[in-house]
Every structure is written in structure tokens, then in C-alpha cells.
Scaffold this motif. Structure first.
Motif, PDB file in Angstrom:
ATOM      1  N   VAL A 129      49.515  48.078  60.327  1.00 44.86           N
ATOM      2  CA  VAL A 129      48.389  48.029  59.393  1.00 44.86           C
ATOM      3  C   VAL A 129      48.732  47.049  58.294  1.00 44.86           C
ATOM      4  CG1 VAL A 129      46.993  49.330  57.729  1.00 44.86           C
ATOM      5  CG2 VAL A 129      47.730  50.417  59.868  1.00 44.86           C
ATOM      6  N   ILE A 130      47.828  46.140  58.010  1.00 43.92           N
ATOM      7  CA  ILE A 130      48.067  45.159  56.960  1.00 43.92           C
ATOM      8  C   ILE A 130      47.711  45.768  55.607  1.00 43.92           C
ATOM      9  CG2 ILE A 130      45.768  44.094  57.032  1.00 43.92           C
ATOM     10  CD1 ILE A 130      47.171  41.383  56.839  1.00 43.92           C
ATOM     11  N   ALA A 131      48.597  45.620  54.634  1.00 49.45           N
ATOM     12  CA  ALA A 131      48.384  46.176  53.298  1.00 49.45           C
ATOM     13  C   ALA A 131      48.339  45.022  52.304  1.00 49.45           C
ATOM     14  CB  ALA A 131      49.497  47.148  52.932  1.00 49.45           C
ATOM     15  N   LEU A 132      47.116  44.703  51.837  1.00 48.57           N
ATOM     16  CA  LEU A 132      46.972  43.553  50.946  1.00 48.57           C
ATOM     17  C   LEU A 132      46.308  43.885  49.613  1.00 48.57           C
ATOM     18  CD1 LEU A 132      43.731  42.989  51.354  1.00 48.57           C
ATOM     19  CD2 LEU A 132      44.483  41.686  53.317  1.00 48.57           C
ATOM     20  N   THR A 133      45.992  45.179  49.391  1.00 49.16           N
ATOM     21  CA  THR A 133      45.241  45.556  48.196  1.00 49.16           C
ATOM     22  C   THR A 133      46.171  45.944  47.062  1.00 49.16           C
ATOM     23  OG1 THR A 133      43.490  46.406  49.638  1.00 49.16           O
ATOM     24  CG2 THR A 133      43.400  47.044  47.322  1.00 49.16           C
ATOM     25  N   THR A 134      45.864  45.480  45.852  1.00 46.32           N
ATOM     26  CA  THR A 134      46.632  45.872  44.680  1.00 46.32           C
ATOM     27  C   THR A 134      46.489  47.365  44.430  1.00 46.32           C
ATOM     28  OG1 THR A 134      46.796  45.626  42.285  1.00 46.32           O
ATOM     29  CG2 THR A 134      44.670  45.175  43.262  1.00 46.32           C
ATOM     30  N   LEU A 135      47.537  47.986  43.880  1.00 45.58           N
ATOM     31  CA  LEU A 135      47.537  49.434  43.654  1.00 45.58           C
ATOM     32  C   LEU A 135      46.496  49.884  42.631  1.00 45.58           C
ATOM     33  CD1 LEU A 135      51.308  50.428  43.646  1.00 45.58           C
ATOM     34  CD2 LEU A 135      49.570  51.069  45.308  1.00 45.58           C
ATOM     35  N   ARG A 136      45.996  48.965  41.802  1.00 55.66           N
ATOM     36  CA  ARG A 136      44.992  49.361  40.808  1.00 55.66           C
ATOM     37  C   ARG A 136      43.634  49.618  41.452  1.00 55.66           C
ATOM     38  NH1 ARG A 136      44.672  43.419  38.045  1.00 55.66           N
ATOM     39  NH2 ARG A 136      43.360  42.395  39.583  1.00 55.66           N
ATOM     40  N   GLY A 151      52.505  57.460  61.996  1.00 58.32           N
ATOM     41  CA  GLY A 151      53.701  56.886  62.604  1.00 58.32           C
ATOM     42  C   GLY A 151      53.599  55.389  62.819  1.00 58.32           C
ATOM     43  N   ALA A 152      52.614  54.757  62.189  1.00 58.96           N
ATOM     44  CA  ALA A 152      52.422  53.317  62.334  1.00 58.96           C
ATOM     45  C   ALA A 152      53.249  52.568  61.283  1.00 58.96           C
ATOM     46  CB  ALA A 152      50.946  52.968  62.220  1.00 58.96           C
ATOM     47  N   THR A 153      53.141  51.240  61.293  1.00 62.48           N
ATOM     48  CA  THR A 153      53.943  50.381  60.435  1.00 62.48           C
ATOM     49  C   THR A 153      53.068  49.713  59.384  1.00 62.48           C
ATOM     50  OG1 THR A 153      55.446  49.909  62.265  1.00 62.48           O
ATOM     51  CG2 THR A 153      55.518  48.401  60.386  1.00 62.48           C
ATOM     52  N   ILE A 154      53.573  49.663  58.144  1.00 71.53           N
ATOM     53  CA  ILE A 154      52.877  48.960  57.060  1.00 71.53           C
ATOM     54  C   ILE A 154      53.377  47.522  57.009  1.00 71.53           C
ATOM     55  CG2 ILE A 154      52.389  48.889  54.589  1.00 71.53           C
ATOM     56  CD1 ILE A 154      53.156  51.875  54.492  1.00 71.53           C
ATOM     57  N   SER A 173      47.259  35.848  63.137  1.00 71.78           N
ATOM     58  CA  SER A 173      47.445  35.205  64.438  1.00 71.78           C
ATOM     59  C   SER A 173      48.841  35.420  65.006  1.00 71.78           C
ATOM     60  CB  SER A 173      47.165  33.697  64.322  1.00 71.78           C
ATOM     61  OG  SER A 173      45.854  33.464  63.879  1.00 71.78           O
ATOM     62  N   THR A 174      49.812  35.627  64.119  1.00 71.61           N
ATOM     63  CA  THR A 174      51.203  35.715  64.577  1.00 71.61           C
ATOM     64  C   THR A 174      51.743  37.143  64.609  1.00 71.61           C
ATOM     65  OG1 THR A 174      51.973  35.297  62.318  1.00 71.61           O
ATOM     66  CG2 THR A 174      51.715  33.388  63.767  1.00 71.61           C
ATOM     67  N   GLN A 175      51.120  38.053  63.871  1.00 72.90           N
ATOM     68  CA  GLN A 175      51.592  39.432  63.826  1.00 72.90           C
ATOM     69  C   GLN A 175      50.685  40.340  64.654  1.00 72.90           C
ATOM     70  OE1 GLN A 175      54.476  40.346  62.217  1.00 72.90           O
ATOM     71  NE2 GLN A 175      54.745  38.177  61.789  1.00 72.90           N
ATOM     72  N   ASN A 176      51.247  41.400  65.169  1.00 74.35           N
ATOM     73  CA  ASN A 176      50.490  42.326  66.001  1.00 74.35           C
ATOM     74  C   ASN A 176      49.786  43.370  65.126  1.00 74.35           C
ATOM     75  OD1 ASN A 176      49.486  43.623  68.291  1.00 74.35           O
ATOM     76  ND2 ASN A 176      51.318  44.892  68.525  1.00 74.35           N
ATOM     77  N   ILE A 177      48.819  42.898  64.351  1.00 74.63           N
ATOM     78  CA  ILE A 177      48.079  43.777  63.447  1.00 74.63           C
ATOM     79  C   ILE A 177      46.993  44.510  64.225  1.00 74.63           C
ATOM     80  CG2 ILE A 177      46.700  43.903  61.337  1.00 74.63           C
ATOM     81  CD1 ILE A 177      49.565  42.976  60.885  1.00 74.63           C
ATOM     82  N   ARG A 178      46.878  45.811  63.992  1.00 68.83           N
ATOM     83  CA  ARG A 178      45.838  46.597  64.661  1.00 68.83           C
ATOM     84  C   ARG A 178      44.696  46.956  63.709  1.00 68.83           C
ATOM     85  NH1 ARG A 178      44.579  51.486  67.066  1.00 68.83           N
ATOM     86  NH2 ARG A 178      42.320  51.618  66.727  1.00 68.83           N
ATOM     87  N   LEU A 179      45.011  47.201  62.425  1.00 70.27           N
ATOM     88  CA  LEU A 179      44.002  47.675  61.474  1.00 70.27           C
ATOM     89  C   LEU A 179      44.091  46.866  60.186  1.00 70.27           C
ATOM     90  CD1 LEU A 179      41.877  49.821  60.512  1.00 70.27           C
ATOM     91  CD2 LEU A 179      43.818  51.203  59.737  1.00 70.27           C
ATOM     92  N   MET A 180      42.920  46.426  59.698  1.00 71.28           N
ATOM     93  CA  MET A 180      42.871  45.721  58.418  1.00 71.28           C
ATOM     94  C   MET A 180      41.640  46.178  57.650  1.00 71.28           C
ATOM     95  SD  MET A 180      42.870  41.649  57.585  1.00 71.28           S
ATOM     96  CE  MET A 180      42.313  41.026  56.006  1.00 71.28           C
TER      97      MET A 180
END
Length: 459
Positions: A129-136, A151-154, A173-180
Motif C-alpha cells: 500500500v502506498i502511503a503518501l498523505t501527511t499525518l495532518r 499483514g500487508a506492506t506500507i 511502474s516499478t513497485q508492486n503496489i496494490r492499493l493507493m
């Protein structure tokens, strides 16, 4: 910050039954100081490189990247004492009085939300899972905690990559991202960069209204697309529309998530018929405890209503919506002057309050101005004297007290504000905002439009 140390710190707080207040090092010192004072947090978690940016603080400061911090600590797991009713976090949102307000979210509300998202996205172990959001921004909680309970990966993304369409496209394109998950503004960055998905993706779009054009583009890039809706006060997302299953209208916000009830009410807090607009009010497990240290505001926004023979506690969102005959919800806009801009919820009144406190300003009105599908904040002011205040001075004064995304792009000086017949400011009668440069003009051909797009991405 969204470092690994910080995520570990957040998990430790939750396991111990405590609550955290996400702060941003980019906030002005005055805003940071107010949040620290209002929340009365006894411990501030940070990093050594950020200590110089902190305002005066009388509590304990812990630098999570200090090697000596954990050197003498036991290696066994600490006991879990968190209970469902304990607060998980207090997140500050824009406030119409000029000061942000803290929304109190309990463990049980966050847990209900994550379980629904787990079933909805079908996220599996070993997926990323891609994590790109600021904590605020509260939607960051989904990106951090949903992978962990599945059990997935951040996949942690830096701010520089998150705001760069080309870099983000390269990563996908290069990473095996499943959820964004992202706001429409971020998805638009990817579309402009020419992104074409190369692997099955589940996409979540929320934070602002999704346009049909962008929705259809995302539908082509995804295996599953959800248009999601929800205010901070009801724990991140409260409704979701399965665009993949109903592709004709991607802009709809769908139906309530599990353990959530949505009512469309009139001014007397009575349900309106199908197809009739009303205020979108939310009940159920996701409701916040209220606003920290703001009992009057809590009583105003979280109300008890009689619905279908039962008493419900609901949150009045201030959003206008209606039920459609097929059971889906259509979002129609804001009832008041709170807006969503680039994923951030902004109280225009907060900007107006800060702007009105400047010595040269008599009155101030801030609106969202749209030109060529680009939304910006425009400020209109009247002055105390005939002297026109310098735009740069006004902008610097606001930047000292507000985040950058709340600073207007333009300042227009008026002799007087246009008024409605009943004496209120007529926002619809405000003129076109004055641009910073009198030489500015729209792109005249395809080449100039392409150059504008390139510079928009760079800047």
C-alpha cells in the motif's frame, strides 16, 4: 514526519491506550503553539533535526531517532491496555473562529472503519500500500493502519515524490503496489503526467468532489475504483461508491460504510424525500466524541434527533446531498462557507478572521475562485485608510499564522463590499480577483498550454 520511528511511536501510543495529536513541522510556530497548549499533551515525539523548529513547550520532548532512547529498554512486548472507548487521536481541522478545532476519535471508531476498508479492498498479506498523505490529514490513518491489520506492506513516500506526477508514476511502474488512496488533485497530477497502470490496482479517491472526466480516467487504470466521502468528525470515510460496479456516474458518493447511517434532513431535522436536496447528517460507530475543549461547538454540530421512532446522535456535516432512486448518494456542495481544496478542508472564516486582524484591513472576504478548472483562494478586502496594503505584506502576515494551503493566491482591494438586500455580503457579486501581475494572460495555443502544465508540475 512519517518516518519509521514515528510510525512506531504512534503504534506504541495506541497500544498503551493513549491518544496522539498529529502536528506538522511546516505549520507556523503560532499554530503549533496553539495546538500544543489546547491539547495539553505531556510528551512531544519528534526528531533531532526538527527540534529547532519547535515553539516553546514545557512538556517532555522525545527524539525518536536518538539511539540512546531505546538502548536500555526491555525487548519483550509491553502489555496492551487500550480499550475501545479510549481516544486514538485528536486531529485539528480549520475553525471558523480563526483557531483550529481538535476532533476526538476513539479506538472503536477507527477499528470499525478499518474493518470495513479491509473487506471493501480485499487487501492481502504481502501486498503493498502506498502511503503518501501527511499525518495532518486524517486519511493517512488508512494508509498506515490498514496494511498492518491485513499483514500487508506500507510503501512510505516522501513529500517530494507525492507532489511530483512523474516521480509518482515511476514509483507505481516499478513497485508492486496494490492499493493507493489520494485526492483528486493528486490523481490529476498522475493523469497529466501520462500515467498508465501496468498492474491490477485498487484506487480510492476522496477529499474533494470527483469530476466525471477524472473518474472515467481512473476507472481505466484500476481493477477496483472507489469514490469515497467523509468528514474528519465521522472517522475518515463514511460513504463509498463502487465506481467499477456502477461506472456511469463516478462522481456519486455511494452508500454508507458498515455500522454507519446517513440521513438527508431539512432545516427542521426531518428526513426529506428521495431526490430532494438536504443536509447530509451522519450517525453510527464512526462519530467522534466531539471537539476538544469546545463544548458549545460540539453541542452545535453533534445533535440528538428523533428519526423513525428512535433517537439518533448525528453529526451535521454542512454538506448538501440527496438520495437517488437507486439508493446512492449524490453530493451537491457546501451549505456554509467551508470548502475542500486540494484535499484540505478549509474554513474560509478562519482566513477572514486572521486577515481582518491586520492593521490596514477593515473587512475581509475569502472565496474559492475557479478559472480553467483550476481552483484557488481569492481574498477581497476593504481598507482602514486610502493607503493600499502591499500584497506581499499581507501574504507574509498570513503565512506566519496559517499553513501555506490557506494563504489566498490573490488580494483584491474594494471601496466597499457588495451587499444583498438584507445587508449581508453578496459573495456572488464580488468581481474577478486581481492577479499578481497585470501581464498575465491565458494560454493562447496548445504549445503555451503544454508549457503551463509543465511549470505547474514543477512549481
Amino acid at each position: 514526519d512519517r518516518s519509521l520511528e514515528m510510525i512506531g511511536g504512534l503504534l506504541g501510543i495506541l497500544k498503551a491506550g493513549g491518544a496522539y495529536v498529529p502536528l506538522d513541522p511546516d505549520y507556523p510556530a503560532e499554530r503549533l503553539a496553539y495546538m500544543l497548549q489546547d491539547s495539553q499533551v505531556p510528551i512531544l515525539l519528534t526528531q533531532q533535526q526538527l527540534q529547532a523548529q519547535l515553539p516553546d513547550y514545557i512538556g517532555q520532548i522525545v527524539c525518536l531517532d536518538d539511539p540512546a532512547l531505546i538502548a536500555d529498554q526491555p525487548e519483550h512486548n509491553l502489555p496492551r491496555i487500550a480499550q475501545p472507548h479510549h481516544l486514538a487521536y485528536v486531529i485539528y481541522t480549520s475553525g471558523s473562529t480563526g483557531k483550529p478545532k481538535g476532533v476526538m476519535i476513539a479506538h472503536q471508531s477507527l477499528s470499525h472503519f478499518l474493518r470495513d476498508m479491509q473487506q471493501r479492498t480485499a487487501l492481502q498479506p504481502q501486498e503493498q500500500v502506498i502511503a503518501l498523505t501527511t499525518l495532518r490529514f486524517d486519511i493517512a490513518e488508512l494508509e498506515l493502519y490498514l496494511p498492518l491489520i491485513c499483514g500487508a506492506t506500507i510503501q512510505l513516500i516522501s513529500r517530494a515524490v507525492a507532489s511530483d506526477g512523474e516521480a509518482l508514476q515511476s514509483l507505481l511502474s516499478t513497485q508492486n503496489i496494490r492499493l493507493m488512496q489520494a485526492t483528486p488533485a493528486t490523481w490529476q497530477l498522475l493523469q497529466t503526467s501520462g500515467w498508465q497502470a501496468k498492474q491490477p490496482l485498487t484506487l480510492l479517491c476522496g477529499g474533494e468532489k470527483l469530476s466525471p472526466e477524472l473518474g472515467h480516467y481512473l476507472l481505466q487504470q484500476s481493477e477496483q475504483l472507489w469514490n469515497v466521502y467523509g468528514p474528519t468528525e465521522t472517522t475518515i470515510w463514511s460513504a463509498a461508491h463502487d465506481v467499477t460496479g456502477q461506472p456511469a456516474h463516478p462522481e456519486q458518493i455511494g452508500r454508507p460504510i458498515a455500522n454507519t447511517r446517513i440521513h438527508i434532513l431539512d432545516q427542521q431535522h426531518q428526513p426529506v424525500p428521495i431526490g430532494i436536496p438536504g443536509e447530509l447528517c451522519i450517525a453510527g460507530a464512526g462519530l467522534a466524541r466531539g471537539y476538544l475543549n469546545r463544548p458549545e461547538l460540539t453541542a452545535e454540530k453533534f445533535i440528538q434527533v428523533e428519526l423513525f421512532g428512535n433517537t439518533e446522535r448525528v453529526y451535521k456535516t454542512g454538506d448538501l446531498a440527496r438520495w437517488l432512486p437507486d439508493g446512492n448518494l449524490e453530493y451537491l456542495g457546501r451549505i456554509d462557507h467551508q470548502v475542500q481544496l486540494r484535499g484540505f478542508r478549509i474554513e474560509l472564516g478562519e482566513i477572514e478572521a486572521v486577515l481582518s486582524q491586520q492593521e490596514s484591513v477593515s473587512e475581509a472576504v475569502v472565496v474559492v475562485h475557479e478559472r480553467d478548472a483550476n481552483k484557488t483562494l481569492a481574498a477581497y478586502i476593504t481598507t482602514v485608510t486610502d493607503a493600499t496594503p502591499d500584497n506581499a505584506t499581507l501574504r507574509d502576515a498570513l503565512k506566519a499564522r496559517l499553513p501555506d494551503y490557506m494563504v489566498p493566491n490573490s488580494f483584491t482591494v474594494l471601496d466597499q463590499m457588495p451587499l444583498t438586500p438584507n445587508g449581508k455580503i453578496d459573495r456572488k457579486a464580488l468581481p474577478e480577483p486581481e492577479l499578481a501581475s497585470t501581464d498575465w494572460q491565458l494560454p493562447r495555443n496548445a504549445t503555451e498550454q503544454h508549457l503551463v502544465t509543465v511549470w505547474s508540475q514543477v512549481l
